[in-house]
Design an enzyme around this catalytic site. Structure first.
Site, PDB file in Angstrom:
ATOM      1  N   HIS A  72       0.822  -1.219   0.000  1.00  0.00           N
ATOM      2  CA  HIS A  72       0.000   0.000   0.000  1.00  0.00           C
ATOM      3  C   HIS A  72       0.856   1.269   0.000  1.00  0.00           C
ATOM      4  CE1 HIS A  72       0.305   0.153   4.521  1.00  0.00           C
ATOM      5  NE2 HIS A  72       0.308   1.427   4.255  1.00  0.00           N
ATOM      6  N   ASP A 131       0.011  -7.522   1.785  1.00  0.00           N
ATOM      7  CA  ASP A 131       0.450  -6.121   1.719  1.00  0.00           C
ATOM      8  C   ASP A 131       1.980  -6.057   1.787  1.00  0.00           C
ATOM      9  OD1 ASP A 131       0.481  -3.404   1.704  1.00  0.00           O
ATOM     10  OD2 ASP A 131      -0.360  -3.133   3.721  1.00  0.00           O
ATOM     11  N   SER A 171       4.097   2.739   8.040  1.00  0.00           N
ATOM     12  CA  SER A 171       3.778   1.689   7.086  1.00  0.00           C
ATOM     13  C   SER A 171       4.988   1.258   6.270  1.00  0.00           C
ATOM     14  CB  SER A 171       2.713   2.181   6.111  1.00  0.00           C
ATOM     15  OG  SER A 171       1.465   2.150   6.726  1.00  0.00           O
ATOM     16  N   GLY A 172       5.052  -0.038   6.011  1.00  0.00           N
ATOM     17  CA  GLY A 172       6.138  -0.566   5.204  1.00  0.00           C
ATOM     18  C   GLY A 172       7.382  -0.854   6.015  1.00  0.00           C
ATOM     19  N   GLY A 217       2.465   6.652   8.716  1.00  0.00           N
ATOM     20  CA  GLY A 217       3.824   7.025   8.346  1.00  0.00           C
ATOM     21  C   GLY A 217       4.843   5.945   8.673  1.00  0.00           C
TER      22      GLY A 217
END
Ligand SMILES: *[C@@H]1O[C@H](CO)[C@@H](O)[C@H](O)[C@H]1NC(C)=O
Ligand SMILES: *[C@@H]1O[C@H](CO)[C@@H](O)[C@H](O)[C@H]1NC(C)=O
Ligand SMILES: *[C@@H]1O[C@H](CO)[C@@H](O)[C@H](O)[C@H]1NC(C)=O
Ligand SMILES: *[C@@H]1O[C@H](CO)[C@@H](O)[C@H](O)[C@H]1NC(C)=O
Ligand SMILES: *[C@@H]1O[C@H](CO)[C@@H](O)[C@H](O)[C@H]1NC(C)=O
Length: 344
Positions: free
Chosen positions: A70, A115, A209-210, A207
């Site tokens: 995402h 994801d 994320s990942g 922020g």
């Protein structure tokens, strides 16, 4: 039998000693909580989209960074490694342009299943004390409920007074699959892993994320999850949800064109208390209907990537949620708890 066990143990020790991943010589921590110091999380990547902080990621070998699907968006993606402060000077930092993006073919933007994505860097990076690849949990790894993991990122819930510059770290225990599915009304697939305190208070947020969730085994750090989504941040009985890295060994190996990615088997000892978790569904839901719930978990209420990286994001998505004040007070709670965690 005994000899067999000794030899086996010896082999495991040798395998661990020779692993070229997951080493953070500047991270003295075993378990505890304090501000991240430079070099503590040397695989942490900062993903920029068109010149602003967008997401986190993790370095898995000299050419590839792992992140969340995402996080992938149109625009120019640049990865920073060896970074400690978002806006200050970073003497140990290098930057690389992203030349290839591989999003998982079965990523589902509605459910956040799969994801996960891979980013190829324009040039290899040299490893230093501040830039190191992380180990990845290999297929079949088990993470029992309560296993302590660490999540890092420059996302929301920063110390507002210094504008959240320094890489944040937080410790969270794994929430078992059954328990997490109970809290998320069966939206948790086998490709996800959850972590957080039942009472809330510590979590990843917008922020982050990942970015990586890692756990320590001996001297090395193994990535168990990729920050994916959550229902708010640090809310009680709403753990953070992460892509389960161990489900992707084949996919990652097949696409990184490299035999240098370090997969390590992580096994929790003993029995998993989650096996006996009994889900007691609330008899009524005071704040929202099932429809609202679905709407805001898939759309409005994830952790994530906001353009400005602030806890309130653009404000727009938050406004969809009718209990805005409730959200504000939770955020205040989260902020104060993060501040507490950070000042230990
Ligand atoms: C790779 O990207 C970085 C950041 O954009 C740039 O500074 C560097 O010159 C690039 N290296 C190569 C070999 O293209
Ligand atoms: C927050 O940032 C300010 C300004 O840099 C600093 O003085 C303070 O110690 C920080 N507080 C915590 C809890 O990290
Ligand atoms: C990885 O590659 C092997 C051999 O080409 C293939 O059989 C397998 O299906 C691939 N797995 C994934 C998850 O891409
Ligand atoms: C990776 O593969 C290459 C070519 O097959 C081989 O020469 C090299 O030793 C391998 N590296 C590792 C770390 O296994
Ligand atoms: C684990 O579960 C098994 C079977 O339920 C039981 O016999 C054993 O005593 C348990 N072990 C621990 C350490 O709780």
């Amino acid at each position: 039998m005994a000899l067999h066990q000794i030899l086996c143990g010896f082999a495991v020790v040798v395998a661990l000693l020779t692993k070229a991943c997951g080493k953070a010589t500047l991270n003295p921590r075993i378990v505890g909580g304090q501000n991240s110091s430079p070099g503590s999380w040397p695989w942490q990547a900062d993903l920029y989209l068109d010149g602003t902080h967008h997401c986190g990621g993790s370095l898995i070998n000299e050419h590839w960074v792992l992140t969340a699907a995402h996080c992938i968006a149109e625009g120019s993606l640049v990865v920073y490694l060896g970074r400690h402060s978002l806006s200050g000077s970073n003497v140990n930092e290098v930057s690389r342009a992203v030349v290839k993006v591989i999003t998982h073919p079965h990523y589902d933007p509605l459910t956040y299943d799969n994801d996960i994505a891979l980013l190829k860097l324009n040039d290899s990076v040299s490893f230093t004390d501040y830039i190191q690849p992380v180990c990845l949990a290999s297929e079949g790894s088990t993470f029992h409920a309560g296993t302590i993991n660490w999540v890092t990122g420059w996302g929301a819930t920063r110390n507002i007074s210094n504008n959240g510059d320094i890489l944040q770290e937080v410790d969270v225990p794994i929430t078992g699959h059954n328990e997490c599915n109970c809290y998320y009304h069966d939206q948790i697939t086998k490709n996800m892993i959850c972590a957080g305190y039942k009472e809330g208070g510590k979590d990843s947020c917008q922020g982050d994320s990942g970015g990586p969730m890692v756990t320590k085994m001996g001297q090395i750090w193994i990535q168990s999850g990729v920050v994916s989504f959550g229902d708010g941040c640090a809310v009680a009985m709403k753990p953070g949800v992460y892509a389960r890295v161990s489900e992707y060994e084949d996919w990652i190996s097949n696409h990184t064109e490299s035999n240098t990615t370090g997969f390590v088997y992580f096994q929790s000892s003993g029995n998993d208390t989650d096996a006996h978790f009994t889900c007691v569904k609330p008899t009524f839901t005071p704040h929202f209907t099932t429809d609202d719930y679905h709407h805001f978990t898939t759309d409005d209420y994830h952790h994530f990537t906001t353009e400005d990286g602030s806890i309130f994001g653009s404000g727009e998505s938050v406004m969809h949620f009718s209990h805005f004040n409730h959200f504000i007070s939770l955020c205040a709670l989260v902020l104060s708890l993060w501040a507490l965690a950070g000042s230990e």
